[in-house]
Design a protein around this motif. Structure first.
Motif, PDB file in Angstrom:
ATOM      1  N   SER A  31       0.845  -1.196   0.000  1.00 50.26           N
ATOM      2  CA  SER A  31       0.000   0.000   0.000  1.00 50.26           C
ATOM      3  C   SER A  31       0.877   1.242   0.000  1.00 50.26           C
ATOM      4  N   ILE A  32       0.372   2.305  -0.601  1.00 49.18           N
ATOM      5  CA  ILE A  32       1.017   3.624  -0.555  1.00 49.18           C
ATOM      6  C   ILE A  32      -0.096   4.647  -0.328  1.00 49.18           C
ATOM      7  N   PRO A  33       0.240   5.873   0.092  1.00 52.97           N
ATOM      8  CA  PRO A  33      -0.810   6.880   0.246  1.00 52.97           C
ATOM      9  C   PRO A  33      -1.547   7.099  -1.086  1.00 52.97           C
ATOM     10  N   ASP A  34      -2.856   7.334  -1.000  1.00 50.31           N
ATOM     11  CA  ASP A  34      -3.650   7.604  -2.209  1.00 50.31           C
ATOM     12  C   ASP A  34      -3.002   8.701  -3.062  1.00 50.31           C
ATOM     13  N   THR A  35      -2.513   9.744  -2.390  1.00 44.83           N
ATOM     14  CA  THR A  35      -1.927  10.868  -3.136  1.00 44.83           C
ATOM     15  C   THR A  35      -0.660  10.448  -3.865  1.00 44.83           C
ATOM     16  N   MET A  36       0.084   9.491  -3.292  1.00 50.76           N
ATOM     17  CA  MET A  36       1.303   9.014  -3.958  1.00 50.76           C
ATOM     18  C   MET A  36       0.936   8.246  -5.227  1.00 50.76           C
ATOM     19  N   ASN A  37      -0.157   7.470  -5.158  1.00 49.03           N
ATOM     20  CA  ASN A  37      -0.628   6.802  -6.372  1.00 49.03           C
ATOM     21  C   ASN A  37      -1.091   7.830  -7.402  1.00 49.03           C
ATOM     22  N   ALA A  95      -0.307   5.765 -12.139  1.00 46.62           N
ATOM     23  CA  ALA A  95       0.409   4.661 -12.798  1.00 46.62           C
ATOM     24  C   ALA A  95       0.635   3.471 -11.871  1.00 46.62           C
ATOM     25  N   TYR A  96       0.813   3.718 -10.580  1.00 44.03           N
ATOM     26  CA  TYR A  96       1.103   2.607  -9.662  1.00 44.03           C
ATOM     27  C   TYR A  96      -0.019   1.576  -9.734  1.00 44.03           C
ATOM     28  N   VAL A  97      -1.252   2.019  -9.549  1.00 41.93           N
ATOM     29  CA  VAL A  97      -2.381   1.088  -9.607  1.00 41.93           C
ATOM     30  C   VAL A  97      -2.606   0.600 -11.043  1.00 41.93           C
ATOM     31  N   ALA A  98      -2.484   1.483 -12.015  1.00 45.74           N
ATOM     32  CA  ALA A  98      -2.738   1.093 -13.409  1.00 45.74           C
ATOM     33  C   ALA A  98      -1.740   0.031 -13.881  1.00 45.74           C
ATOM     34  N   GLN A  99      -0.482   0.164 -13.498  1.00 41.91           N
ATOM     35  CA  GLN A  99       0.525  -0.821 -13.920  1.00 41.91           C
ATOM     36  C   GLN A  99       0.273  -2.173 -13.251  1.00 41.91           C
ATOM     37  N   HIS A 100      -0.047  -2.158 -11.967  1.00 43.96           N
ATOM     38  CA  HIS A 100      -0.379  -3.422 -11.298  1.00 43.96           C
ATOM     39  C   HIS A 100      -1.612  -4.067 -11.922  1.00 43.96           C
ATOM     40  N   VAL A 124      -3.487 -17.348 -17.264  1.00 42.26           N
ATOM     41  CA  VAL A 124      -3.945 -18.482 -16.450  1.00 42.26           C
ATOM     42  C   VAL A 124      -5.183 -19.094 -17.113  1.00 42.26           C
ATOM     43  N   ARG A 125      -6.071 -18.259 -17.633  1.00 42.75           N
ATOM     44  CA  ARG A 125      -7.260 -18.771 -18.335  1.00 42.75           C
ATOM     45  C   ARG A 125      -6.860 -19.619 -19.540  1.00 42.75           C
ATOM     46  N   GLN A 126      -5.833 -19.162 -20.260  1.00 42.49           N
ATOM     47  CA  GLN A 126      -5.388 -19.943 -21.427  1.00 42.49           C
ATOM     48  C   GLN A 126      -4.897 -21.332 -21.015  1.00 42.49           C
ATOM     49  N   GLU A 127      -4.327 -21.428 -19.813  1.00 42.71           N
ATOM     50  CA  GLU A 127      -3.804 -22.717 -19.346  1.00 42.71           C
ATOM     51  C   GLU A 127      -4.880 -23.599 -18.726  1.00 42.71           C
ATOM     52  N   THR A 128      -5.795 -22.981 -17.963  1.00 39.66           N
ATOM     53  CA  THR A 128      -6.732 -23.766 -17.152  1.00 39.66           C
ATOM     54  C   THR A 128      -8.150 -23.753 -17.705  1.00 39.66           C
ATOM     55  N   GLY A 129      -8.434 -22.815 -18.624  1.00 35.66           N
ATOM     56  CA  GLY A 129      -9.804 -22.667 -19.108  1.00 35.66           C
ATOM     57  C   GLY A 129     -10.688 -21.906 -18.136  1.00 35.66           C
ATOM     58  N   ARG A 130     -10.126 -21.421 -17.037  1.00 34.59           N
ATOM     59  CA  ARG A 130     -10.918 -20.698 -16.026  1.00 34.59           C
ATOM     60  C   ARG A 130     -10.525 -19.234 -15.991  1.00 34.59           C
ATOM     61  N   HIS A 131     -11.525 -18.373 -16.045  1.00 36.85           N
ATOM     62  CA  HIS A 131     -11.266 -16.947 -15.834  1.00 36.85           C
ATOM     63  C   HIS A 131     -11.550 -16.683 -14.353  1.00 36.85           C
ATOM     64  N   HIS A 132     -10.513 -16.716 -13.545  1.00 36.01           N
ATOM     65  CA  HIS A 132     -10.703 -16.589 -12.093  1.00 36.01           C
ATOM     66  C   HIS A 132     -11.044 -15.157 -11.709  1.00 36.01           C
ATOM     67  N   PRO A 133     -12.036 -15.010 -10.802  1.00 32.55           N
ATOM     68  CA  PRO A 133     -12.290 -13.665 -10.263  1.00 32.55           C
ATOM     69  C   PRO A 133     -11.023 -13.190  -9.548  1.00 32.55           C
ATOM     70  N   HIS A 134     -10.794 -11.881  -9.573  1.00 36.11           N
ATOM     71  CA  HIS A 134      -9.513 -11.376  -9.064  1.00 36.11           C
ATOM     72  C   HIS A 134      -9.664  -9.921  -8.629  1.00 36.11           C
ATOM     73  N   GLN A 135      -8.720  -9.479  -7.833  1.00 35.62           N
ATOM     74  CA  GLN A 135      -8.719  -8.084  -7.381  1.00 35.62           C
ATOM     75  C   GLN A 135      -7.321  -7.708  -6.918  1.00 35.62           C
ATOM     76  N   LEU A 136      -6.980  -6.423  -7.088  1.00 39.90           N
ATOM     77  CA  LEU A 136      -5.724  -5.901  -6.555  1.00 39.90           C
ATOM     78  C   LEU A 136      -5.961  -5.459  -5.114  1.00 39.90           C
ATOM     79  N   VAL A 137      -5.165  -6.003  -4.185  1.00 39.60           N
ATOM     80  CA  VAL A 137      -5.317  -5.660  -2.765  1.00 39.60           C
ATOM     81  C   VAL A 137      -3.934  -5.304  -2.202  1.00 39.60           C
ATOM     82  N   PHE A 138      -3.918  -4.835  -0.960  1.00 42.86           N
ATOM     83  CA  PHE A 138      -2.716  -4.172  -0.456  1.00 42.86           C
ATOM     84  C   PHE A 138      -2.293  -4.695   0.914  1.00 42.86           C
ATOM     85  N   CYS A 139      -0.994  -4.542   1.187  1.00 37.46           N
ATOM     86  CA  CYS A 139      -0.468  -4.919   2.496  1.00 37.46           C
ATOM     87  C   CYS A 139       0.449  -3.812   2.993  1.00 37.46           C
TER      88      CYS A 139
END
Ligand SMILES: CC1=C(CCC(=O)O)c2cc3nc(cc4[nH]c(cc5[nH]c(cc1n2)c(C)c5CCC(=O)O)c(CCC(=O)O)c4C)C(CCC(=O)O)=C3C
Ligand SMILES: [Fe+2]
Length: 362
Positions: A186-192, A201-206, A217-232
């Protein structure tokens, strides 16, 4: 034929640094947080993370392994360049390394930073560190920071394989329905908001890397897994907004929503830093365990040969650019290959402008 690395006569690995024994922890934290308004309680808490691992961060050993792998990779390609290592916050400090490089007669080095994305903390601050390292050092080499590499195939492909492997570690009955939680610092919202030439760009690049990994992964498994960018690893004063959700809150949410399993993919970290071994492997996996939510953690790029070889690719690419030749810049996903030199307004320092290297007008 030996690849042409001119005008470079060295490579410099640039990293964050970390403590190696309990007595190092407090001085290390002082180095990191000097003048940054991190609350005392947060520092004590983070100190405990380090003490829990014997006062030793994994980051320096990761970098030693990376140096060895990089030297081997370069030698294998017939490239005879010395590889140096310097850190922002701990020994070997960048300035000491630059003094050694000057003593060794190095004139110009390509700098590979162990951070793949735009933002003040992950890009410009390193460019300021490079300026400080050479400032006033007689005979100091010219230092050129290599471009950001979050979308270089050598970084993306190991992330895809690691995600597939971590999915395979989940119990078979939850695998197909598993959620992919892509984790970064995680970084401050203003830094993003200030990151990159156009902001955000920080969030957009991730997000771009996440989308690419999910698709592969979908090409390998046939599954489009639900996903989200989260922070630590949020720090800073509580009233200042930082990027959310926190990975632990996210796991609670997934569990409440009936998601059967989760893979944490730490795309924000190039190797197993403290954030990975503590925030994810210790804390977040304990959260998942408490919830009864099956969870695994995907490996970081570490010393994957494709990632190590990416350094060589970036070095040769940049060397050709500096010689005025046309180059093919490897990049995958919806972001083009990043710029070689940052714009003056890119990733501003929240505490006011300071001189930095590898800038367009420098
Ligand atoms: C974007 C980003 C990266 C990724 C890019 C990169 O890799 O550089 C990163 C890496 C790292 N951060 C690290 C450690 C710490 N970061 C801190 C504090 C902070 N990080 C921030 C951002 C980032 N940090 C920010 C905005 C702060 C607030 C203070 C400030 O504005 O600077 C603090 C202070 C205590 C705390 O509050 O957590 C510590 C101890 C380690 C070493 C881990 C190890 O030992 O393995 C690594 C690799
Ligand atoms: Fe940090």
């Amino acid at each position: 034929m030996t690849p042409d690395t001119s005008p470079y006569d060295a490579v410099l690995l640039v990293s964050f640094g970390g403590p190696e024994k309990p007595e190092d922890v407090v001085p290390f934290l002082e180095n990191v947080t000097r003048g940054r308004g991190i609350p005392r309680e947060r520092l004590e808490e983070v100190g405990q993370h380090y003490y829990g691992f014997g006062g030793r961060s994994p980051i320096n050993d990761q970098n030693r392994a990376f140096l060895a792998a990089l030297r081997e990779d370069l030698a294998g390609a017939g490239i005879d360049l010395p590889v140096y290592w310097g850190n922002r916050n701990w020994d070997p400090y960048l300035r000491d390394t630059v003094q050694q490089m000057a003593a060794d007669g190095i004139t110009r080095a390509a700098c590979f930073v162990t951070s793949a994305y735009s933002s003040y903390s992950s890009c410009r601050q390193y460019r300021e560190n490079l300026f400080d390292a050479v400032d006033g050092v007689e005979g100091a080499p010219v230092l050129d920071k290599l471009r950001l590499y979050f979308n270089h195939p050598g970084f993306v492909e190991p992330a895809v394989d690691a995600t597939l492997a971590a999915l395979a570690e989940l119990p078979a009955d939850v695998r197909d329905g598993a959620h992919l939680a892509f984790v970064t610092h995680s970084i401050p919202d203003t830094m993003n908001e200030g990151s990159g030439p156009e902001g955000g760009a920080y969030v957009a690049q991730h997000t771009s890397l996440m989308t690419e990994v999910v698709e592969r992964v979908r090409q390998e498994t046939g599954r489009h897994h639900p996903h989200q960018l989260v922070f630590c690893s949020r720090s800073g004063a509580p009233h200042i907004p930082w990027l959310e959700p926190d990975v632990n809150d996210h796991l609670e949410r997934l569990h409440a929503d009936g998601v059967p399993g989760v893979v944490m993919v730490p795309i924000g970290f190039v190797s197993d830093h403290m954030e990975v071994v503590y925030d994810l492997d210790t804390e977040a996996l304990a959260t998942a365990e408490k919830l009864g939510l099956p969870a695994t953690r995907a490996a970081t790029a570490g010393i994957d040969p494709r990632f190590v070889a990416a350094v060589r690719d970036l070095l040769l690419e940049r060397a050709a650019v500096e010689r005025g030749e046309d180059v093919v810049r490897a990049a995958v996903g919806d972001w083009p290959a990043c710029w070689d030199r940052c714009a003056a307004h890119c990733c501003p320092n929240p505490r006011g402008e300071r001189p930095a290297l590898s800038q367009v007008d420098a």
